[in-house]
Design an enzyme around this catalytic site. Structure first.
Site, PDB file in Angstrom:
ATOM      1  NE  ARG A 227     -28.513 146.034 -27.160  1.00  0.00           N
ATOM      2  CZ  ARG A 227     -28.255 145.779 -25.879  1.00  0.00           C
ATOM      3  NH1 ARG A 227     -27.167 146.289 -25.314  1.00  0.00           N
ATOM      4  NH2 ARG A 227     -29.085 145.034 -25.165  1.00  0.00           N
ATOM      5  CG  HIS A 275     -21.944 143.581 -24.521  1.00  0.00           C
ATOM      6  ND1 HIS A 275     -22.869 143.425 -25.520  1.00  0.00           N
ATOM      7  CD2 HIS A 275     -22.589 144.267 -23.540  1.00  0.00           C
ATOM      8  CE1 HIS A 275     -24.027 143.968 -25.175  1.00  0.00           C
ATOM      9  NE2 HIS A 275     -23.882 144.492 -23.966  1.00  0.00           N
TER      10      HIS A 275
END
Length: 315
Positions: A227, A275
């Site tokens: 993250r 991502h």
């Protein structure tokens, strides 16, 4: 039993679920906003980034939320906890693609593939470009769950030394040694590669500080596939500017998509990927295998759910 999906899986998966569970009423929508019968749901299947406290409040029959991804940091956890709603996720399905992606970053770092490609474009024959090896390098993985353990397993095949970090320092498979989070600053100087795979929780947000990057080897690489909020962006940029370590490979960011003009895009010692480390054609079939198991448990009134989330911890 109304089971509402806030995304539309492939038709083959839809039909498979309908045939297996004729007693369930499956409703498939493109998003939570377009799900006009969301309020009827007893079960919601979501990717976890589209539900609000208002959605939860509008579903009086809601008993279970299945998140078809690992991350739950965008869920309205307090509203869910107040209702004592069961939450499960797809933790573990990402371990193969994300571990492979990480190995790709590490191989890219020691074998310098981008520079070799540039030399090819320039038609330059340069045999003096110094290349390295993964063998003998020290890997430090922040997070020793399914993904971290798979990264360590592959790293061992490359004869790397494996070191992990988790909350308590409890042993984990494929790690030669594991340290508690409190010892992070002590073990960072040993690492040639630091891989962050931690979820976003109150304990992990901003975990990496300036002094942590100062403790790293100047030749080390930092890889973040967990993250983006594990480190403040300015802290990371300052560490790169001060040459605390060699390169940052970033697949996750505080704001996604990464805004145009962001310093990361053109930084010479940053590799940006969108991502994408968990993306694979086998993603949804793996997630649906967990949904299938848990749906059987739910219908039969049993409680052996896979990947049940502790809402107090956020994972």
């Amino acid at each position: 039993m109304k089971t509402v999906f806030t995304f539309r899986p492939p038709r083959t998966l839809q039909e498979e679920m309908k045939s297996k569970y004729p007693e369930a009423d499956f409703l498939f929508y493109k998003s939570a906003e377009e799900a006009e019968r969301l309020h009827e749901a007893e079960v919601i299947v979501t990717f976890g980034d589209d539900l609000t406290p208002e959605h939860i409040g509008s579903c009086p029959h809601l008993k279970w939320i299945m998140v078809a991804s690992a991350g739950i940091d965008h869920l309205p956890l307090q509203a869910i906890a107040d209702r004592n709603i069961l939450v499960t996720n797809a933790r573990g399905i990402h371990k193969v693609p994300m571990a492979e992606f990480t190995m790709g970053f590490m191989l890219n770092h020691v074998k310098r593939f981008p520079e070799l490609r540039k030399l090819q474009k320039e038609e330059t024959w340069n045999k003096q470009l110094p290349l390295g090896e993964l063998a003998g390098k020290q890997l430090l993985v922040l997070g020793t769950g399914a993904i971290g353990s798979e990264i360590a397993r592959l790293a061992q095949a490359f004869q790397m030394k494996t070191m992990g970090l988790n909350r308590s320092g409890h042993p984990a498979e494929h790690f030669a040694e594991v340290h508690p989070t409190a010892e992070l600053a002590e073990v960072l100087p040993e690492a040639d590669f630091v891989v962050a795979i931690l979820p976003s929780t109150n304990e992990t947000k901003g975990l990496l500080k300036e002094h942590h990057f100062q403790a790293m080897k100047e030749t080390a690489a930092f890889i973040n596939i967990g993250r983006g909020d594990i480190v403040e962006e300015q802290v990371l940029l300052d560490a790169l500017h001060n040459e605390c370590f060699a390169h940052a490979y970033l697949d996750v960011f505080i704001e996604e998509p990464l805004p145009a003009g962001h310093p990361f895009w053109k930084h010479p010692r940053v590799t940006v990927t969108p991502h994408i480390s968990s993306i694979t054609k086998r993603y949804l079939p793996r997630a649906f295998a967990i949904l299938d198991h848990n749906l059987k448990q739910y219908i039969q009134g049993k409680s052996d759910f896979q990947n049940k989330i502790d809402l107090t911890k956020g994972y």
